[in-house]
Scaffold this active site. Structure first.
Site, PDB file in Angstrom:
ATOM      1  CE  LYS A 173      46.927  16.917  14.731  1.00 54.52           C
ATOM      2  NZ  LYS A 173      48.103  17.715  15.241  1.00 54.52           N
ATOM      3  CB  THR A 184      50.023  18.160  18.623  1.00 55.39           C
ATOM      4  OG1 THR A 184      50.600  19.269  19.231  1.00 55.39           O
ATOM      5  CG2 THR A 184      48.860  17.689  19.480  1.00 55.39           C
TER       6      THR A 184
END
Length: 396
Positions: A173, A184
């Site tokens: 992700k 992130t």
């Protein structure tokens, strides 16, 4: 070697699941990867000095070299949460270990989401109690780890290694705060290959440099960046030894997995409409080529020009000149395979035609510096109005 359809649990001996623990309003937000036998684990983590509690724990697990499970929550980063945040990460470890009869030190924990918010441990505990070892739910994991991502990011390969078919799967992700120096960014890779932990770590660390560390969306390095690789040996191949043909094939497969995941992250940057791939060749060495490529793809001026389909190649040359520590007087530059600069001299080109080509969803920039044999690539995305909107309202 070939790409195949699969999930993070496709390699033999792995299971995966995900549930809605109510950390998000309605979507899956707590995921599990479980090896049915002890697995060698390798990892690379954020270089941000302010790192999340899970990163501190996972570094120790990787140092020991063995794990059975990874649990990951989205919505809450568990970063800048003090002693309570660290205790919550340890509690998450313990709860999962008890659920699946593991040792707590065999459980890696990961979090992604808003910084400065404590994990709601009652919800985490309830969510863990709902996780299962069902074989039909592995695809859910890729959804549970998302935050501002617009799509899941997965890849699977298989190859014959050591007399057996070895599988490797990856899921990740990442959409914003992407500028790994390891954003992130979380990435998880599983393989049923038999390989020593030390060699696994060495190989992952090397490949990170040319893949995940070569992507940028917004120039910010997250507090939570983590790449974890588990190898459980269930393919029953002859152990992969460094320098062997089997090792070279394994390393190539891992590089393909990491590059695919890295490019998927870059393409799904917050608000992005285009993937940008920069190739720099003819640099004094590979390290310099990679550094310059990342400088180009990270330039806000270049990114906005690409968004506007503006063939303003001067911005690219400016980026090169800012960081080059050698003579750059013989540059050849191509945009979408159209030559715009030759021997550092402008070339006549059809600006309207090139502008149309810059409206495509993948943009290729190739710069030949004619100063050596160094080669490097980097990936990023355009910078759009939507990026500003997403990040202006992120915690609202």
């Amino acid at each position: 070697m070939k790409e195949i359809k699969g999930t993070i649990a496709s390699p033999k001996g792995f299971l995966a699941d995900a549930v809605h623990a109510q950390l998000k309003y309605k979507n899956l937000d707590l995921g599990l990867i479980l090896s049915q036998v002890p697995a060698a684990i390798a990892g690379v983590f954020t270089t941000n000095k302010v790192c999340a509690a899970p990163v501190l724990i996972d570094r120790q697990i990787v140092k020991k070299g063995q794990a059975r499970a990874i649990i990951c929550n989205s919505a809450v980063a568990n970063a800048v949460t003090g002693e309570q945040g660290y205790a919550n990460a340890l509690k998450t470890q313990k709860l999962l270990a008890e659920k699946f009869e593991l040792k707590a030190e065999e459980v890696a924990v990961c979090s992604t989401g808003v910084i400065g918010v404590q994990l709601p441990m009652e919800k985490i505990a309830t969510g863990i109690s709902k996780l299962s070892q069902n074989e039909g739910t592995a695809a859910y994991f890729a959804k549970a780890i998302l935050t501002t991502d617009t799509q899941t990011k997965t890849i699977n390969f298989e190859a014959e290694i050591g007399g057996q078919i070895v599988n490797m799967a990856g899921v990740c992700k990442g959409s914003g705060m992407i500028h790994p120096n390891m954003a992130t960014m979380l990435a998880f890779i599983t393989t049923d290959a038999k390989i020593a932990q030390a060699l696994l770590q060495k190989t992952l660390s090397e490949i990170i440099e040319t893949t995940f560390n070569q992507i940028t969306v917004d120039g910010d390095t997250s507090t939570n960046d983590t790449v974890l690789l588990m190898a459980n040996g269930q393919a029953k191949n002859n152990e992969i030894l460094e320098g062997s043909s089997d090792y070279l094939l394994f390393k190539e497969m891992l590089a393909k997995v990491c590059q695919s995941l890295a490019k998927q992250i870059a393409a799904d940057g917050e608000g992005a409409t285009k993937l940008i791939e920069v190739t720099v060749k003819g640099a004094p060495n590979d390290l310099t080529a990679r550094f310059i490529a990342k400088k180009i793809v990270g330039s806000s001026l270049v990114k906005t020009a690409i968004f506007g389909a503006d063939p303003n190649w001067g911005r690219i040359i400016s980026s090169i000149g800012q960081v080059a520590n050698f003579e750059v007087s013989d540059i050849e530059l191509k945009l979408q395979d159209e030559l715009v600069l030759y021997h550092s001299t402008p070339v006549d080109f059809d600006a309207a035609f090139l502008s149309e080509k810059l409206k495509e969803d993948k943009i290729e920039i190739i710069a030949d510096l004619n100063a050596g044999s160094g080669l490097g690539q980097a990936w990023g995305c355009d910078l759009t109005y939507k990026y500003v909107e997403i990040n202006a309202l992120y915690t609202s």
